[in-house]
Structures are given as structure tokens and as C-alpha cells.
Enzyme design. Structure first.
Site, mmCIF file in Angstrom:
data_model
loop_
_atom_site.group_PDB
_atom_site.id
_atom_site.type_symbol
_atom_site.label_atom_id
_atom_site.label_comp_id
_atom_site.label_asym_id
_atom_site.label_seq_id
_atom_site.Cartn_x
_atom_site.Cartn_y
_atom_site.Cartn_z
ATOM 1 N N LEU A 68 51.893 50.028 1.240
ATOM 2 C CA LEU A 68 51.970 50.056 -0.240
ATOM 3 C C LEU A 68 51.965 48.692 -0.718
ATOM 4 O O LEU A 68 51.543 48.800 -1.894
ATOM 5 C CB LEU A 68 53.137 51.811 -0.232
ATOM 6 C CG LEU A 68 53.083 51.615 -1.757
ATOM 7 C CD1 LEU A 68 52.401 52.310 -2.667
ATOM 8 C CD2 LEU A 68 54.696 52.720 -2.153
ATOM 9 N N CYS B 77 75.527 60.816 8.438
ATOM 10 C CA CYS B 77 76.614 61.721 9.137
ATOM 11 C C CYS B 77 75.554 62.159 10.343
ATOM 12 O O CYS B 77 76.411 62.787 10.903
ATOM 13 C CB CYS B 77 77.136 62.180 8.363
ATOM 14 S SG CYS B 77 76.325 63.858 7.059
ATOM 15 N N CYS C 293 45.376 53.175 -12.738
ATOM 16 C CA CYS C 293 45.862 52.207 -12.260
ATOM 17 C C CYS C 293 46.171 52.423 -11.146
ATOM 18 O O CYS C 293 46.760 53.529 -10.610
ATOM 19 C CB CYS C 293 46.177 50.630 -12.366
ATOM 20 S SG CYS C 293 48.274 50.382 -12.732
#
Length: 627
Positions: A114, A168, A153
Site C-alpha cells: 500500500l 489479552c 485517485c
């Protein structure tokens, strides 16, 4: 056959390819065979053995060489009369600036991450050069066209965020194998071999049985005179034994859960076997042993399912190899799916933890796919997508705007089609990249430092590489190789200052100008002072509004880490994908109609769960639109 006009346009156009991998190899071949005469390729990677099953321009003898250079050499063998210019470099290097991009008629992306995609998108916007974006994952693929002012875009729509899990769950109550992988990769591997100063949620303290004062020690610190075997056994006992017993001490946690089983080295094999774990010092021909725990232990097939004892041996052997053969790298390592020893260590650690918690074990092949978010590539999909890229590139070169298409390659037929063409979206007027819309930042200006803004907002969210931050005419921060020493020192000092205490104070109502000179991207950020933030819901201690955040990972069906997405023929949506499953996005589409953002907003209000009859694949939540 191409018309004379098309051939003339093709031959006279200089094109830039970014990426010479799975899509890139097919694309370069197709460009050359379609008549393109002047092609430039950028790729920073070298060829690996795992590339050879789908990147057909490469051979075994090319392993370790530059992808861009070898691809050029391979294509020139059957098209010797064309010009191919390779760059073995990172597209984000300063050499590939606005002036460099201006020389091309069109840019064709075949990237796998990305960050690089956003960088190329911004350079194309800065220069007005059209961009044809693409990606594949398994049998799925897409090609999209991005032309400044004409279509959205690349950053106009949200991209998916990587799947995350509560700490957790990872540290105390794993229930899926992926939880064990995340624990082994992001916690244990990072703690043992990564930056020691990084925060880590692993419990590092254990009562030293030899100390009557029961003084706590950091288990991960090697003791004086301790060899790697002793250290490995101690780490094993701590993370799989002591920490599990510590978790069991909280009885409330296990009231409705199956209790885990603490595992110690002595429970798996005798001390004699443990000390003869691998063949590290045994080499029949005098050659140095391979840097692979599997090879050292005689394990050959990565698709075999190892027993708990075998996983324990691989864990200890891999740890020993890291400390005996790669000691100089320790402290700077991060997990890499192409690092064989790292994959072996993470697989073994995840399997031992899975065994402790009653979770089915996985082979190294399967674990590597999960750890690296790998969807195994299909060469045919890459070839199809490469062909579609060239079709769109020719339309762009001919300025055939009305026939631009976003095209999707589907795994299952939709309306009897496997190739789905869709008219492009118009630009998103709220996109801060192509529409320069101001952003709002809520932040406590009396507590937060400039560094927080740079790291958490400017770099992490806005994706700027070389940022410059101004308050009016005052320059607060800048990076670059051309800065004087006193300027570097001044900006470094500013980073550690609270916003309201900067030389030009930043308070509520301040408007910051943030700019990346390399990307030629500029945006304004309106500062809004806010006293308190919810630590759980707003952990950054600041909120940025006006940018397009990543899509939340789907709660139903497969996650990104599960490496499987069902594209249903019953659904009216298609996926926007990237090579190697880098980012997955589901967007609504309508054929035969120009999509406007107002259409998208109203249609997204109606959602349902897409189901495919007689399909064994998991389903995902898709937008409900009609093709």
C-alpha cells in the site's frame, strides 16, 4: 489486431512499469508483444526460488539477481529491437521524482504494498500522468484507471486495515491458530531478536528459584556465562511453562474455557536428548551446517505436520542458530516470511503454544501462509490482469475517456461473467490527496508533542515520507539531506516539545500546513484542542477527521489473515485486490452507469449478507448493488 492509429500511439509512447514480479513479468512480456518500444521498469527486489513457479521470465540460475534487470534481458531475447531500461531501486528513492515521472505517457503499477502504491499515486497526480493500477490474489484480480480530474485517485476510497486482535486474547486466551502465530511473530520473535527498547506485552518476569528474596528478573536477558542451549531451555520453560501457569492462576478466566497445559522442556524429552537436539556441530563433509533448523534436524517436507517433540526441537535449534550464526543481526531483526529460519522459529513456537491451548497444529507451509498473509498466486490470473492493463493503457494513450473501465477478474461467474467491466468512479471531493480538502485534528496541545503528530498522523496516516510542517510562515519541522547541522538539531529539539510550547505555539484554532516535497502533496490541518481521550477507544490520544480511514476487517467470514475470500455469484459487489493480498477492498459497482459519490453513499445504506448457493467457501459482508 491493433489499428494503424493504435500502433502509432503505442510505438511513440514511453511507459513506466513499477514492479517486475508476478504481474510485472506478464506485463512486460505483453507490452513488448503489443508493440511498445520504450519501456522503463523499477523494482527493488531480487529473484527468489519461490518466484519461479509463476514469474516465467526467471530461471533457477537467476536466483539472487535483480528482477528488473533479468526481466529486461529475458524479453530482449525475443524483442531485441525495443528499448527496456531497468532500475534496481526503490520507487520511493529521491531519483524518481516529479521530473522523472513527467517523461512518461502512462504509469503501470504491479506493486505488492500500500505504501508504494500511495507514493506512485501522488507522483502521478503531481505530474498529471495517468496511472493504471492493478493487483491479484489467487483467482481474483482487478485493473483500475486513475486520471487526474477525470476519475477517482487511488486514495479516494478507503483501503482495508490489517486484521488486529486484542492483546489479552493473544497473550492469555488464544482460541485460533492465527492467535498463536501473532503471538509467536509479533511478541516472542520481536522480543528475542528485535529492538529491545520496543514495548512488548510478553511477561518477561519470573521468580528466580535460586533467590530467597524472590527477586524478579528479566528472563530474556542472557545471564553471564550462559550458553545458547541453556538460554533456549530457559526461554522455552518461561514462555510455555511458567507464563501458562501464571495465566492459570486467574481461575475466573477459565470458568467457561478449556484450561491450557503448561509445557516444560523436561516434559518433552530428556536433558540428554535436549543437549543433542540438532546436528549443529556435526558435518560429515566438513561443510558449514545450513542455517535451517529443519535441515539441521533432518526434517525435509514443509507440508509435514510436526509432533510436539519435533516442534520443540525446531524451536530450540532455530533459537540456537540465531544466537550462534546470526548474532550480529540480533536486536535489529523483524519477521520476514522469506527468512527460512524466522519462519521455522515462528511455526514451532506457534505450534507449541497451540498444543498447550488445545488448538490443532499446522505445517510450516500453512503457518508461513498465515504469518505472511499469503494467498498463493495463480499465474493465469496475473496473465489476465496484465492483458487488461495493456488494454486500459492503450485507451489512456488514445484519450478514449468514455471507454475507461475498472475491470475485475472473478473466481465465480456473476451474471455469467468472470471478467466484470465497470465505469470508473468520479473523484471524491472529500479526498485530501486529490481534492486538497482540509483536515481536522483533535489533540491535547498541552500534553502531546510534535513527535506524536509527525509519527502518528503525518507519517502513519497521511503516508508522507519527507514531511515539512509549517505554522504560518514559521517552519516547525523538516527532513532532508540538504539541511545544515544546526537546522537538524533545531528540528530534532522541536520534536520533543509539547505543541503549545513550540517556538511558534500550536494551540486550538491553529492551522498547520503539511507538505511532502517529494510527492508534491500539501494539505492543511485545523487544530482543535481537546482535554481528554478514551484510552481504549482513542489510544493515539488524538483524532484525525477528514481523511479516509482504513476499512474495518470483516467480522464475518474469513479475515485477511485467513487468506481466503469468497466472491459470490449471488453478490452484487466485486473486490478490489492487490498482488499478494496486500489490501482487499469491497466496493459496489454498476455497469453501464457513471458512478458518482452521492450514488455510492446512498447505496451503501442498503446491505445484506451475500450468499452463494452450494458453495463451501465462507462468506463476507458485501454491499448490495445491482450490476
Amino acid at each position: 489486431m491493433a489499428s494503424e492509429q493504435q500502433l502509432s500511439v503505442i510505438k511513440g509512447s514511453k511507459v513506466l512499469m513499477v514492479g517486475a514480479g508476478g504481474i510485472g513479468c506478464e506485463l512486460l512480456k505483453t507490452l513488448a508483444l503489443s508493440g511498445f518500444q520504450d519501456i522503463h521498469i523499477i523494482d527493488m527486489d531480487t529473484i527468489e526460488v519461490s518466484n519461479l513457479n509463476r514469474q516465467f521470465l526467471f530461471r533457477q540460475s537467476h536466483v539472487g539477481q535483480s528482477k528488473a534487470k533479468v526481466a529486461r534481458h529475458a524479453v530482449l531475447k525475443f524483442r531485441p529491437d525495443i528499448s527496456i531500461t531497468p532500475y534496481h531501486a526503490n520507487v520511493k528513492d529521491p531519483d524518481f521524482n516529479v521530473d522523472f515521472f513527467k517523461q512518461f505517457k502512462v504509469v503501470l503499477n504491479g506493486l505488492d504494498n500500500l505504501d508504494a502504491r500511495r507514493h506512485v499515486n501522488r507522483l502521478c497526480l503531481a505530474t498529471g500522468v495517468p496511472l493504471v493500477e492493478s493487483g491479484t490474489t489467487g483467482f481474483l484480480g482487478q485493473v483500475t484507471v486513475h486520471v487526474k480530474g477525470r476519475t477517482e485517485c487511488y486514495e479516494c476510497q478507503p483501503k482495508p486495515a490489517p486484521k488486529t486482535y486484542p492483546v489479552c486474547t493473544i497473550t492469555s486466551t488464544p482460541s485460533k491458530f492465527v492467535h498463536c502465530i501473532v503471538w509467536a511473530k509479533d511478541l516472542l520473535f520481536a522480543k528475542l531478536f528485535g529492538d529491545k527498547n520496543q514495548e512488548n506485552d510478553l511477561n518477561v518476569h519470573s521468580k528466580d528459584g535460586s533467590s530467597s528474596s524472590e527477586q524478579a528478573e528479566d528472563v530474556f536477558e542472557r545471564r553471564k556465562g550462559e550458553n545458547s542451549e541453556e538460554y533456549g531451555n530457559r526461554i522455552y520453560d518461561h514462555v510455555f511453562g511458567y507464563n501458562t501457569e501464571l495465566a492459570l492462576s486467574n481461575e475466573e478466566t477459565w470458568r467457561n474455557r478449556n484450561k491450557p497445559r503448561p509445557i516444560y522442556v523436561k516434559d518433552i524429552f530428556s536433558s540428554e536428548l535436549a543437549s543433542q537436539n540438532g546436528n549443529l556441530d556435526k558435518s560429515s563433509n566438513g561443510d558449514p551446517p545450513p542455517l535451517s533448523a529443519m535441515a539441521s534436524l533432518g526434517l525435509k517436507n514443509p507440508q509435514d505436520l510436526w509432533s510436539l517433540e519435533e516442534n520443540s526441537k525446531v524451536f530450540l535449534e532455530a533459537l540456537m542458530l540465531f544466537f550462534s550464526k546470526r548474532e550480529k543481526e540480533i536486536g535489529n531483526l523483524s519477521f520476514d516470511k522469506d527468512d527460512q529460519l524466522a519462519v521455522e522459529f515462528v511455526t514451532a513456537a506457534a505450534n507449541i503454544r497451540a498444543s498447550s491451548f488445545g488448538i490443532p497444529l499446522h505445517s510450516l507451509f500453512e503457518a508461513k501462509g498465515i504469518a505472511g498473509n499469503i494467498v498463493h498466486a495463480v499465474a493465469t490470473t496475473n496473465a489476465i490482469i496484465a492483458g487488461l492493463i495493456v488494454i486500459e493503457a492503450i485507451k489512456v494513450l488514445q484519450h478514449d475517456i468514455k471507454n475507461y473501465r475498472m475491470t475485475y477478474c472473478l473466481e465465480h461467474p456473476s451474471r455469467k461473467m468472470l471478467i466484470m467491466p465497470v465505469e470508473p468512479f468520479e473523484p471524491n471531493k472529500s479526498c485530501y490527496v486529490c481534492s486538497e480538502t482540509p483536515l481536522d485534528l483533535e489533540i491535547n496541545t498541552h500534553r502531546s508533542k510534535l513527535r506524536d503528530v509527525v509519527d502518528k498522523i503525518v507519517k502513519a496516516k497521511l503516508g508522507m515520507n519527507l514531511p515539512l510542517i509549517m505554522h504560518g510562515s514559521a517552519l516547525l519541522y523538516e527532513v532532508g539531506d540538504d539541511l545544515e547541522e544546526d537546522e537538524v538539531a533545531n528540528y530534532a529539539a522541536n520534536l520533543e516539545k509539547v505543541l503549545s510550547e513550540l517556538p511558534t505555539p500550536v494551540t486550538g484554532g491553529t492551522i498547520l500546513t503539511v507538505e511532502d516535497l517529494q510527492q508534491e502533496l500539501k494539505c492543511s490541518i485545523n487544530i482543535k484542542h481537546r482535554e481528554e481521550f478514551d484510552e481504549e477507544k482513542e489510544p493515539d490520544g488524538m483524532i484525525l477527521s477528514g481523511w479516509i480511514p482504513p476499512l474495518a476487517a470483516e467480522k464475518n467470514g474469513k479475515t485477511a489473515v485467513d487468506n481466503e475470500v469468497s466472491t459470490s455469484s449471488a453478490s452484487e459487489a466485486v473486490p478490489l485486490l492487490t498482488e499478494d493480498d496486500d489490501d482487499l477492498r469491497i466496493i459496489p459497482t454498476i455497469t453501464g452507469k457513471k458512478r458518482k459519490l452521492s450514488d455510492v453513499s446512498s447505496e451503501r445504506k442498503n446491505k445484506r449478507k451475500a450468499e452463494e448457493p452450494n458453495s463451501k467457501n465462507d462468506v463476507v459482508m458485501l454491499d448490495d448493488d445491482k450490476f
